[in-house]
Design a protein around this motif. Structure first.
Motif, mmCIF file in Angstrom:
data_model
loop_
_atom_site.group_PDB
_atom_site.id
_atom_site.type_symbol
_atom_site.label_atom_id
_atom_site.label_comp_id
_atom_site.label_asym_id
_atom_site.label_seq_id
_atom_site.Cartn_x
_atom_site.Cartn_y
_atom_site.Cartn_z
ATOM 1 N N ASP A 178 -48.117 -37.391 1.477
ATOM 2 C CA ASP A 178 -47.770 -38.099 2.454
ATOM 3 C C ASP A 178 -48.823 -39.271 2.563
ATOM 4 N N GLY A 179 -48.324 -40.495 2.630
ATOM 5 C CA GLY A 179 -49.176 -41.453 2.868
ATOM 6 C C GLY A 179 -49.626 -42.143 1.552
ATOM 7 N N ARG A 180 -49.407 -41.506 0.429
ATOM 8 C CA ARG A 180 -49.810 -41.706 -0.736
ATOM 9 C C ARG A 180 -48.677 -42.200 -1.778
ATOM 10 N N PRO A 181 -47.707 -43.523 -1.620
ATOM 11 C CA PRO A 181 -46.606 -43.599 -2.440
ATOM 12 C C PRO A 181 -46.596 -43.838 -3.950
ATOM 13 N N ALA A 182 -48.019 -44.290 -4.223
ATOM 14 C CA ALA A 182 -48.299 -44.226 -5.740
ATOM 15 C C ALA A 182 -48.366 -42.949 -6.446
ATOM 16 N N ALA A 183 -49.251 -42.069 -5.728
ATOM 17 C CA ALA A 183 -49.301 -40.550 -6.138
ATOM 18 C C ALA A 183 -47.777 -40.009 -6.086
ATOM 19 N N GLY A 184 -47.011 -40.324 -5.051
ATOM 20 C CA GLY A 184 -45.728 -39.549 -4.972
ATOM 21 C C GLY A 184 -44.868 -39.907 -5.952
ATOM 22 N N LEU A 185 -44.823 -41.340 -6.284
ATOM 23 C CA LEU A 185 -43.916 -41.813 -7.263
ATOM 24 C C LEU A 185 -44.291 -41.309 -8.695
ATOM 25 N N LEU A 186 -45.464 -40.954 -8.882
ATOM 26 C CA LEU A 186 -45.795 -40.439 -10.225
ATOM 27 C C LEU A 186 -45.355 -38.766 -10.337
ATOM 28 N N ILE A 187 -45.654 -38.200 -9.426
ATOM 29 C CA ILE A 187 -45.091 -36.952 -9.352
ATOM 30 C C ILE A 187 -43.816 -36.815 -9.281
ATOM 31 N N ALA A 188 -42.979 -37.630 -8.701
ATOM 32 C CA ALA A 188 -41.290 -37.701 -8.572
ATOM 33 C C ALA A 188 -41.127 -38.077 -10.093
ATOM 34 N N ARG A 189 -41.938 -38.720 -10.756
ATOM 35 C CA ARG A 189 -41.131 -39.160 -12.361
ATOM 36 C C ARG A 189 -41.603 -38.008 -12.923
ATOM 37 N N LEU A 190 -42.747 -37.430 -12.824
ATOM 38 C CA LEU A 190 -43.129 -36.243 -13.770
ATOM 39 C C LEU A 190 -41.991 -35.123 -13.628
ATOM 40 N N SER A 191 -41.691 -34.956 -12.201
ATOM 41 C CA SER A 191 -40.843 -33.779 -11.977
ATOM 42 C C SER A 191 -39.438 -33.999 -12.953
ATOM 43 N N GLY A 192 -38.998 -35.360 -12.692
ATOM 44 C CA GLY A 192 -37.755 -35.691 -13.299
ATOM 45 C C GLY A 192 -37.914 -35.599 -14.841
ATOM 46 N N ALA A 193 -39.102 -35.979 -15.539
ATOM 47 C CA ALA A 193 -39.177 -35.863 -16.818
ATOM 48 C C ALA A 193 -39.223 -34.335 -17.405
ATOM 49 N N ALA A 194 -39.860 -33.416 -16.436
ATOM 50 C CA ALA A 194 -39.960 -31.850 -16.871
ATOM 51 C C ALA A 194 -38.687 -31.423 -16.866
ATOM 52 N N MET A 195 -37.590 -31.701 -15.721
ATOM 53 C CA MET A 195 -36.396 -31.331 -16.036
ATOM 54 C C MET A 195 -35.421 -31.957 -17.273
ATOM 55 N N VAL A 196 -35.761 -33.122 -17.592
ATOM 56 C CA VAL A 196 -35.232 -33.589 -18.802
ATOM 57 C C VAL A 196 -35.582 -33.007 -20.075
ATOM 58 N N ALA A 197 -36.989 -32.498 -20.044
ATOM 59 C CA ALA A 197 -37.593 -31.860 -21.070
ATOM 60 C C ALA A 197 -36.859 -30.489 -21.034
ATOM 61 N N VAL A 198 -36.871 -29.763 -20.032
ATOM 62 C CA VAL A 198 -36.266 -27.942 -20.423
ATOM 63 C C VAL A 198 -34.741 -28.397 -20.712
ATOM 64 N N GLY A 199 -34.068 -29.352 -19.984
ATOM 65 C CA GLY A 199 -32.791 -29.358 -20.540
ATOM 66 C C GLY A 199 -32.588 -29.747 -21.931
ATOM 67 N N ALA A 200 -33.235 -30.608 -22.355
ATOM 68 C CA ALA A 200 -33.394 -31.115 -23.690
ATOM 69 C C ALA A 200 -33.756 -29.898 -24.520
ATOM 70 N N TYR A 201 -34.598 -29.097 -24.234
ATOM 71 C CA TYR A 201 -34.948 -27.857 -25.056
ATOM 72 C C TYR A 201 -33.926 -27.033 -25.059
ATOM 73 N N LEU A 202 -33.246 -26.725 -23.937
ATOM 74 C CA LEU A 202 -32.200 -25.757 -24.065
ATOM 75 C C LEU A 202 -30.915 -26.235 -25.128
ATOM 76 N N LEU A 203 -30.728 -27.605 -24.985
ATOM 77 C CA LEU A 203 -29.797 -28.352 -25.818
ATOM 78 C C LEU A 203 -30.012 -28.191 -27.442
#
Length: 209
Positions: A178-203
């Protein structure tokens, strides 16, 4: 089924839940995007409850024993994770972001988050196979009550533990960022990338077999 068996299963369940995976990524992403992680965690819990019912009813064994059905579930689950992760990558939102004009109302957003959470856990073929391999090992066929009921208790133990863990995780991440938008954006992107990676691994794992 003895209380010791439930306690042993709970210990293993906690260790499995504590390992980062798509549930982590989804919870963190939802915590950064919304005011509450309750809809996200509720969706995850509902998905695991559905998987428990499937396993308890014996349907899970039939699915796992059918290569075509399991392959279809894997493809759907993998594609869903890739789609959701790509969506998070395309529209990351840090904590405290101000909604844009004409944004979707919070109640409707909560319903969408809940349904997406159900998809993340309920459509994950690894969760089905994990429950099939794990739950029966802690049941007692000689007990006074049916195995299906014992599986239900174990599944409830897993989902309740997951609910508590992910509520704490999402709240902690949101508070820290909270109050750290730059870190929040980074974590949000990392979370999205992690889900893409897991989904791609399954496929890829399905196509390469």
């Amino acid at each position: 089924m003895a209380a010791g068996s439930v306690l042993a299963f709970w210990t293993i369940a906690l260790l499995l839940i504590a390992v980062p995976g798509p549930d982590w990524a989804f919870t963190i992403g939802a915590g950064l995007r919304g005011r509450s992680v309750v809809p996200a965690v509720g969706g995850l819990v509902a998905g695991y409850a559905a998987v428990t019912c499937v396993v308890a009813a014996g349907v899970g064994t039939l699915v796992a024993g059918s290569p075509s059905a399991l392959a279809a579930l894997t493809l759907v689950g993998g594609a869903y994770l890739v789609w959701h992760g790509a969506t998070a990558l395309a529209r990351p939102a840090p904590p405290g972001a101000v909604p844009e004009a004409g944004a979707v109302p919070e109640a409707r957003t909560g319903r969408r988050t809940f349904l997406r959470g159900m998809g993340v856990s309920g459509l994950n073929p690894k969760a089905l196979l994990l429950f099939l391999a794990l739950l029966p090992q802690f049941t007692d066929s000689g007990a006074d009550w049916p195995v299906a009921g014992q599986i239900g208790v174990l599944g409830l133990t897993f989902t309740a533990t997951g609910a508590a863990f992910y509520l704490c995780l999402g709240t902690l991440v949101r508070t820290v960022l909270d109050g750290r938008p730059a870190a929040g954006l980074l974590i949000a992107r990392l979370s999205g990338a992690a889900m893409v990676a897991v989904g791609a691994y399954l496929l890829l794992d399905e196509f390469l077999l």
